[in-house]
Design an enzyme around this catalytic site. Structure first.
Site, PDB file in Angstrom:
ATOM      1  N   ASN A 198      11.171 -37.176 -22.430  1.00 46.24           N
ATOM      2  CA  ASN A 198       9.842 -37.806 -22.468  1.00 46.24           C
ATOM      3  C   ASN A 198       9.431 -38.301 -23.860  1.00 46.24           C
ATOM      4  OD1 ASN A 198       9.537 -35.097 -23.202  1.00 46.24           O
ATOM      5  ND2 ASN A 198       7.425 -35.035 -22.511  1.00 46.24           N
ATOM      6  N   GLY A 217      12.267 -28.477 -22.676  1.00 47.44           N
ATOM      7  CA  GLY A 217      12.420 -28.967 -21.307  1.00 47.44           C
ATOM      8  C   GLY A 217      11.577 -28.158 -20.346  1.00 47.44           C
ATOM      9  N   GLU A 220      10.827 -24.486 -25.772  1.00 44.64           N
ATOM     10  CA  GLU A 220       9.606 -25.304 -25.751  1.00 44.64           C
ATOM     11  C   GLU A 220       9.479 -25.860 -24.339  1.00 44.64           C
ATOM     12  OE1 GLU A 220       7.348 -26.111 -28.159  1.00 44.64           O
ATOM     13  OE2 GLU A 220       8.227 -24.871 -29.714  1.00 44.64           O
ATOM     14  N   CYS A 229       4.188 -33.152 -22.289  1.00 41.69           N
ATOM     15  CA  CYS A 229       4.115 -31.723 -21.954  1.00 41.69           C
ATOM     16  C   CYS A 229       2.724 -31.139 -22.161  1.00 41.69           C
ATOM     17  CB  CYS A 229       5.130 -30.948 -22.769  1.00 41.69           C
ATOM     18  SG  CYS A 229       4.950 -31.215 -24.537  1.00 41.69           S
ATOM     19  N   GLU A 284       3.536 -28.308 -12.491  1.00 45.32           N
ATOM     20  CA  GLU A 284       3.184 -29.275 -13.536  1.00 45.32           C
ATOM     21  C   GLU A 284       3.371 -30.692 -12.975  1.00 45.32           C
ATOM     22  OE1 GLU A 284       6.010 -29.047 -16.733  1.00 45.32           O
ATOM     23  OE2 GLU A 284       4.894 -30.421 -18.005  1.00 45.32           O
TER      24      GLU A 284
HETATM   25  P1  NAD Z   1      14.708 -30.643 -18.085  1.00 46.73           P
HETATM   26  O1  NAD Z   1      14.515 -29.191 -18.232  1.00 46.73           O
HETATM   27  O2  NAD Z   1      15.083 -31.178 -16.750  1.00 46.73           O
HETATM   28  O3  NAD Z   1      15.851 -31.172 -19.074  1.00 46.73           O
HETATM   29  C1  NAD Z   1      15.826 -30.904 -20.464  1.00 46.73           C
HETATM   30  C2  NAD Z   1      17.247 -30.909 -21.000  1.00 46.73           C
HETATM   31  O4  NAD Z   1      17.996 -29.890 -20.348  1.00 46.73           O
HETATM   32  C3  NAD Z   1      18.027 -32.210 -20.783  1.00 46.73           C
HETATM   33  O5  NAD Z   1      18.761 -32.497 -21.948  1.00 46.73           O
HETATM   34  C4  NAD Z   1      18.953 -31.894 -19.617  1.00 46.73           C
HETATM   35  O6  NAD Z   1      20.176 -32.588 -19.675  1.00 46.73           O
HETATM   36  C5  NAD Z   1      19.199 -30.408 -19.783  1.00 46.73           C
HETATM   37  N1  NAD Z   1      19.415 -29.721 -18.496  1.00 46.73           N
HETATM   38  C6  NAD Z   1      18.871 -30.041 -17.289  1.00 46.73           C
HETATM   39  N2  NAD Z   1      19.261 -29.157 -16.355  1.00 46.73           N
HETATM   40  C7  NAD Z   1      20.078 -28.271 -16.972  1.00 46.73           C
HETATM   41  C8  NAD Z   1      20.790 -27.107 -16.537  1.00 46.73           C
HETATM   42  N3  NAD Z   1      20.746 -26.704 -15.277  1.00 46.73           N
HETATM   43  N4  NAD Z   1      21.512 -26.430 -17.449  1.00 46.73           N
HETATM   44  C9  NAD Z   1      21.554 -26.825 -18.731  1.00 46.73           C
HETATM   45  N5  NAD Z   1      20.895 -27.917 -19.200  1.00 46.73           N
HETATM   46  C10 NAD Z   1      20.164 -28.625 -18.336  1.00 46.73           C
HETATM   47  O7  NAD Z   1      13.373 -31.313 -18.613  1.00 46.73           O
HETATM   48  P2  NAD Z   1      12.977 -32.837 -18.689  1.00 46.73           P
HETATM   49  O8  NAD Z   1      12.770 -33.362 -17.303  1.00 46.73           O
HETATM   50  O9  NAD Z   1      13.900 -33.586 -19.582  1.00 46.73           O
HETATM   51  O10 NAD Z   1      11.548 -32.744 -19.438  1.00 46.73           O
HETATM   52  C11 NAD Z   1      10.394 -32.420 -18.763  1.00 46.73           C
HETATM   53  C12 NAD Z   1       9.961 -30.989 -19.009  1.00 46.73           C
HETATM   54  O11 NAD Z   1      10.012 -30.688 -20.373  1.00 46.73           O
HETATM   55  C13 NAD Z   1       8.514 -30.743 -18.600  1.00 46.73           C
HETATM   56  O12 NAD Z   1       8.409 -29.482 -17.993  1.00 46.73           O
HETATM   57  C14 NAD Z   1       7.765 -30.732 -19.924  1.00 46.73           C
HETATM   58  O13 NAD Z   1       6.546 -30.023 -19.919  1.00 46.73           O
HETATM   59  C15 NAD Z   1       8.778 -30.129 -20.830  1.00 46.73           C
HETATM   60  N6  NAD Z   1       8.560 -30.523 -22.213  1.00 46.73           N
HETATM   61  C16 NAD Z   1       8.152 -29.588 -23.095  1.00 46.73           C
HETATM   62  C17 NAD Z   1       7.890 -29.953 -24.404  1.00 46.73           C
HETATM   63  C18 NAD Z   1       7.428 -28.965 -25.436  1.00 46.73           C
HETATM   64  O14 NAD Z   1       7.452 -29.313 -26.599  1.00 46.73           O
HETATM   65  N7  NAD Z   1       7.011 -27.771 -25.056  1.00 46.73           N
HETATM   66  C19 NAD Z   1       8.085 -31.272 -24.798  1.00 46.73           C
HETATM   67  C20 NAD Z   1       8.524 -32.184 -23.865  1.00 46.73           C
HETATM   68  C21 NAD Z   1       8.766 -31.808 -22.576  1.00 46.73           C
END
Ligand code: NAD
Length: 442
Positions: free
Chosen positions: A99, A172, A194, A228, A318
């Site tokens: 994002n 994530g 995070e 997020c 969310e």
């Molecule tokens: P996600 O958890 O789907 O993916 C994040 C990363 O993890 C990606 O690089 C992805 O390739 C990897 N990944 C996905 N599934 C995996 C698995 N099973 N095993 C290992 N790695 C895996 O998240 P997203 O859709 O990219 O982002 C959205 C989420 O992130 C939302 O929940 C949002 O609130 C959160 N977010 C948090 C922050 C923060 O700073 N706290 C910032 C941005 C986004």
């Protein structure tokens, strides 16, 4: 080559990185636009310029942050001087989301390099254009054994997680966060997680509704709601609701025009999968503004939804998109009923002119961080730790804290030899009285 040892080398590479980002800024902005039509203004504000500012601050303060920190010694150790040494963890894995794909990959990486670690960065596979630019810049500046960018999705991530790391920094979703924590536990690897959550935005009867609407529309619809710390839902005092909705409608139209699909300032949903997830959350009869969708272009309009049902799909997880449910409360106690239904959120916002009320809200509930009378902007102060609590995350970073996150704090007592007080040594005989007296002074 031992990258951990030289502070000047770290600084040198960070300066090179800064120059490269400045040179490639237009390319980064274009990649972000190609990936999900992120508006150039938002790309500069929340991605390139954010990273540049963080880099400049790190370069400027690195020597100070890395220096062993002298602390007040304990009288028990007299004579000594005591220090905290900052030691790099070693091999660090950074996994980033899509994002804010540039900022959320680069900022932790900069801090990890500054702290003297070797780093592997895995950007999100959902923003391939941005990921390619990140890789190009990293390959240009860093030796592969120092910082490596590994692109890919789930399989690549899983392969990386199967390796042994000295620190894992993950941004994530909470569900993937659990997978990361489990993998890290195998080797007792420390983590920063995070994550996200359902961020409430509470508005009482004293709030400046017009200004609140403006600030909420900005914080909710920037990046098309895929932030997020975006407000997830509104919880407003019942009597204020209709007035407030009118203000929200005006502010959305002011920001994005009569047809936000034509606005260059409104981003798109990242992919069809997420578009379908979001479209499925819209119950037409509850839509009070917006609601237009276009699957071809991954478009969902800024949408206001009147929500009274805590069991609706919209109120389960969310949202992470441009849908804003508006709930109302009658009595203050009702707020608790709603908020306590969810895990601790990443952010919470309260709009009120009543200081007692806002202070009560921010102290009564546990959440990562937030604002009184604004949304999202707590992120921009490098002196404020950024991170979640409970299901919204573990650990925090930004500014100096980012450097500390990637450093093990090693405690060292430097003892002098000119005096050796015999009190602590056995046989203890009648020393108990004296030690009790000393311990009392401490
Ligand atoms: P996600 O958890 O789907 O993916 C994040 C990363 O993890 C990606 O690089 C992805 O390739 C990897 N990944 C996905 N599934 C995996 C698995 N099973 N095993 C290992 N790695 C895996 O998240 P997203 O859709 O990219 O982002 C959205 C989420 O992130 C939302 O929940 C949002 O609130 C959160 N977010 C948090 C922050 C923060 O700073 N706290 C910032 C941005 C986004």
């Amino acid at each position: 080559m031992n990258y951990k040892t030289s502070l000047s080398f770290r600084k040198e590479t960070l300066v090179q990185l800064l120059n490269a980002i400045v040179i490639h800024e237009d390319e980064i902005i274009e990649a972000l636009h190609d990936d999900f039509k992120k508006p150039a203004f938002e790309a500069v504000l929340t991605e390139t310029n954010y990273v540049i500012t963080e880099l400049k601050d790190t370069i400027k303060n690195l020597s100070k942050w890395a220096k062993p920190q002298k602390v007040f010694p304990s009288i028990l150790n007299f004579p000594s001087t005591d220090f905290i040494y900052k030691e790099p963890y070693g091999k660090v894995l950074i996994i980033a989301p899509w994002n804010y794909p540039f900022q959320l990959a680069l900022c932790p990486m900069i801090a990890a390099v500054a702290a003297g670690n070797q780093v592997v960065v895995k950007p999100s596979e959902l923003t391939p254009k941005t990921s390619a630019v990140i890789r190009k810049i990293i390959e240009k500046i860093f030796h592969i054994n120092h910082v490596e960018c590994i692109e890919g999705g789930l399989e690549v991530s899983q392969k990386l997680l199967a390796e042994r790391w000295d620190y894992i920094f993950f941004t994530g979703s909470p569900s993937v966060g659990k997978i990361i924590a489990k993998a890290a536990a195998e080797n007792l690897t420390p983590v920063t997680l995070e994550l996200g959550g359902k961020n409430p935005c509470i508005i009482d009867e004293t709030a400046n509704l017009k200004l609140a609407a403006k600030r909420i529309v900005w914080g909710k619809f920037i990046n098309a709601g895929q932030t997020c710390i975006a407000p997830d839902y509104i919880l407003i005092q019942k009597d204020m609701k209709s007035h407030f909705i009118a203000y929200l409608k005006t502010e959305i139209t002011k920001a994005y025009g009569e047809n936000p699909a034509l606005s260059p300032d409104f981003a798109r949903i990242i992919n069809t999968k997420n578009w379908l997830r979001l479209a499925n959350l819209i119950e037409e009869e509850k839509v009070i503004f917006g609601g237009q969708t276009d699957i071809e272009n991954n478009y969902i309009a800024p949408t206001l939804i009147e929500e009274n049902d805590m069991e609706s799909l919209l109120m389960q997880e969310e949202i992470f998109g441009p849908l804003l449910p508006i709930l109302s409360y009658e009595k203050e106690e009702d707020i608790k009923t709603v908020i306590s239904k969810f895990e601790k959120p990443l952010a919470l916002y309260v709009f009120s002119e009543n200081k007692r009320f806002s202070e009560k809200i921010i102290t009564q509930y546990s959440f990562g961080g937030g604002c009184i009378n604004d949304t999202v902007v707590h992120f921009s102060n490098k002196r404020l730790p950024f991170g979640g609590v409970g299901h919204s995350g573990i650990g925090a970073y930004h500014g100096r804290l980012s450097f500390d996150t990637f450093s093990h704090k090693k405690s060292i007592v430097k003892k002098a030899n000119w005096l050796d007080i015999p009190l602590r040594y056995a046989p203890y005989n009648d020393k108990l009285k004296s030690i009790k007296k000393i311990l009392k002074w401490m």
